[in-house]
Design an enzyme around this catalytic site. Structure first.
Site, PDB file in Angstrom:
ATOM      1  N   HIS A   1     -19.126  32.959  28.450  1.00 16.83           N
ATOM      2  CA  HIS A   1     -19.340  34.810  30.006  1.00 16.83           C
ATOM      3  C   HIS A   1     -18.848  35.893  28.677  1.00 16.83           C
ATOM      4  CE1 HIS A   1     -19.804  30.832  32.671  1.00 16.83           C
ATOM      5  NE2 HIS A   1     -20.943  30.860  32.134  1.00 16.83           N
TER       6      HIS A   1
ATOM      7  N   HIS B   1     -28.862  31.856  35.070  1.00 11.04           N
ATOM      8  CA  HIS B   1     -27.264  31.344  34.621  1.00 11.04           C
ATOM      9  C   HIS B   1     -27.573  30.938  32.812  1.00 11.04           C
ATOM     10  CE1 HIS B   1     -23.324  30.909  33.885  1.00 11.04           C
ATOM     11  NE2 HIS B   1     -23.090  29.959  34.079  1.00 11.04           N
TER      12      HIS B   1
ATOM     13  N   ASP C   1     -25.876  32.209  29.317  1.00  8.56           N
ATOM     14  CA  ASP C   1     -25.251  30.835  28.531  1.00  8.56           C
ATOM     15  C   ASP C   1     -25.181  31.348  27.347  1.00  8.56           C
ATOM     16  OD1 ASP C   1     -23.335  30.672  29.979  1.00  8.56           O
ATOM     17  OD2 ASP C   1     -24.462  28.191  30.810  1.00  8.56           O
TER      18      ASP C   1
ATOM     19  N   HIS D   1     -25.306  24.859  25.847  1.00  8.10           N
ATOM     20  CA  HIS D   1     -24.198  25.147  24.543  1.00  8.10           C
ATOM     21  C   HIS D   1     -23.908  24.381  23.147  1.00  8.10           C
ATOM     22  CE1 HIS D   1     -22.606  26.799  27.545  1.00  8.10           C
ATOM     23  NE2 HIS D   1     -22.396  26.058  28.198  1.00  8.10           N
TER      24      HIS D   1
END
Length: 305
Positions: A79, A238, A242, A265
């Site tokens: 973030h 969001h 990321d 991720h």
């Protein structure tokens, strides 16, 4: 020319570590041109530095974590890294006195505010961009992510959650990157999780700092946070946030289009590694004129609401 950027002043804040639940002090320091983005653990002796580099990312289980050869780590960098990307910061020292960046409210917005408090200093060295020259794709089962050439930084991200609270028509987002767009449309989107997963993880001494203050929490039927969502597509927004943070682990703005389906991720990092490993897939570029830049960064003295 488009110049590299750092901070004008040192800024500091405190927050809670998502995994430890403990207080963390975060300090952001200006850095000289061509330093890059350095994450630093100050609670170990001597302090340990982690350069922003896709190869430093060795754990993507619940967040993006940087781990060195001795097993020293800094977790939950994505973030803050997204905020650095959004504000176009090239050179910075990020210090924490704990194994993780504080989670703050679960979005990038508090970090954007912190960077604005510090102010942006332009440096008399050209900003180096990574330009995508050919398509590169990485797949994992039905999940995939790819880069294709594009004169700008465009993102096309889709998630797939079969949940009553996640609207089916709010699971895809197209975003043409700019500082202003990032701050206004992306930075405030919070991380999210399911109550059953959080309860299990906390029983394993993980996400001890997780709460309604720093995440959207769902049960099998609804959103449990009293205030609800910040905007209708906060979930996919969001995940895109990321991805911005994960892709900025190369330390440079990318000129190309990023497309992804159910990426996270790990997949974001694998794609970035695959691009950089292929010398024919990308090239360095700089810009002599601000007007020539395909990526719009905020003016250094501009505060973005």
């Amino acid at each position: 020319m488009i110049r590299q950027r750092t901070l004008k002043e040192i800024v500091k804040t405190t927050g809670v570590g998502l995994h430890s639940g403990r207080k963390v002090t975060l300090t952001l320091r200006p850095a000289a041109a061509n330093t890059g983005i350095i994450y630093r653990r100050t609670d170990v002796n001597p302090p340990v530095d982690f350069p922003a580099d896709p190869a430093s990312v060795r754990d993507t289980m619940l967040c993006t974590a940087l781990v060195n050869d001795e097993g020293v780590r800094i977790s939950t960098v994505e973030h803050l890294n997204a905020a650095l990307a959004g504000m176009g910061i090239d050179n910075i020292i990020v210090e924490v006195d704990a194994p993780e960046i504080p989670i703050m409210d679960g979005s990038a917005s508090p970090f954007v505010y912190l960077l604005q408090q510090a102010g942006i200093e332009t440096q008399n060295v050209p900003k180096r961009f990574i330009r995508i020259k050919k398509p590169v794709r990485f797949e994992d089962g039905d999940k995939w992510a790819e880069f294709v050439p594009f004169n700008g930084f465009r993102m096309d991200f889709e998630i797939e959650f079969n949940h009553p609270a996640i609207e089916s028509d709010e699971q895809r987002l197209l975003f043409d990157f700019s500082s202003q767009g990032f701050v206004r449309e992306i930075s405030r989107a919070r991380t999210f999780g399911f109550m059953r997963d959080i309860e299990y993880l906390q029983s394993q001494n993980l996400v001890l700092g997780g709460s309604f203050d720093n995440a959207i929490v769902l049960d099998d039927y609804r959103i449990l946070n009293e205030e609800g969502l910040r905007f209708d597509n906060e979930f996919v927004t969001h995940k895109l946030l990321d991805a911005i943070g994960d892709l900025y682990m190369c330390g440079h703005a990318i000129i190309g289009e990023f497309r992804a389906f159910k990426s996270g991720h790990g997949l974001n990092n694998q794609l970035l590694r695959a691009v950089l490993a292929d010398q024919e897939a990308w090239e360095w570029t700089t810009f002599e004129e601000e007007e020539g830049s395909p990526v719009a960064f905020a003016q250094p003295n501009m505060v973005l609401a």
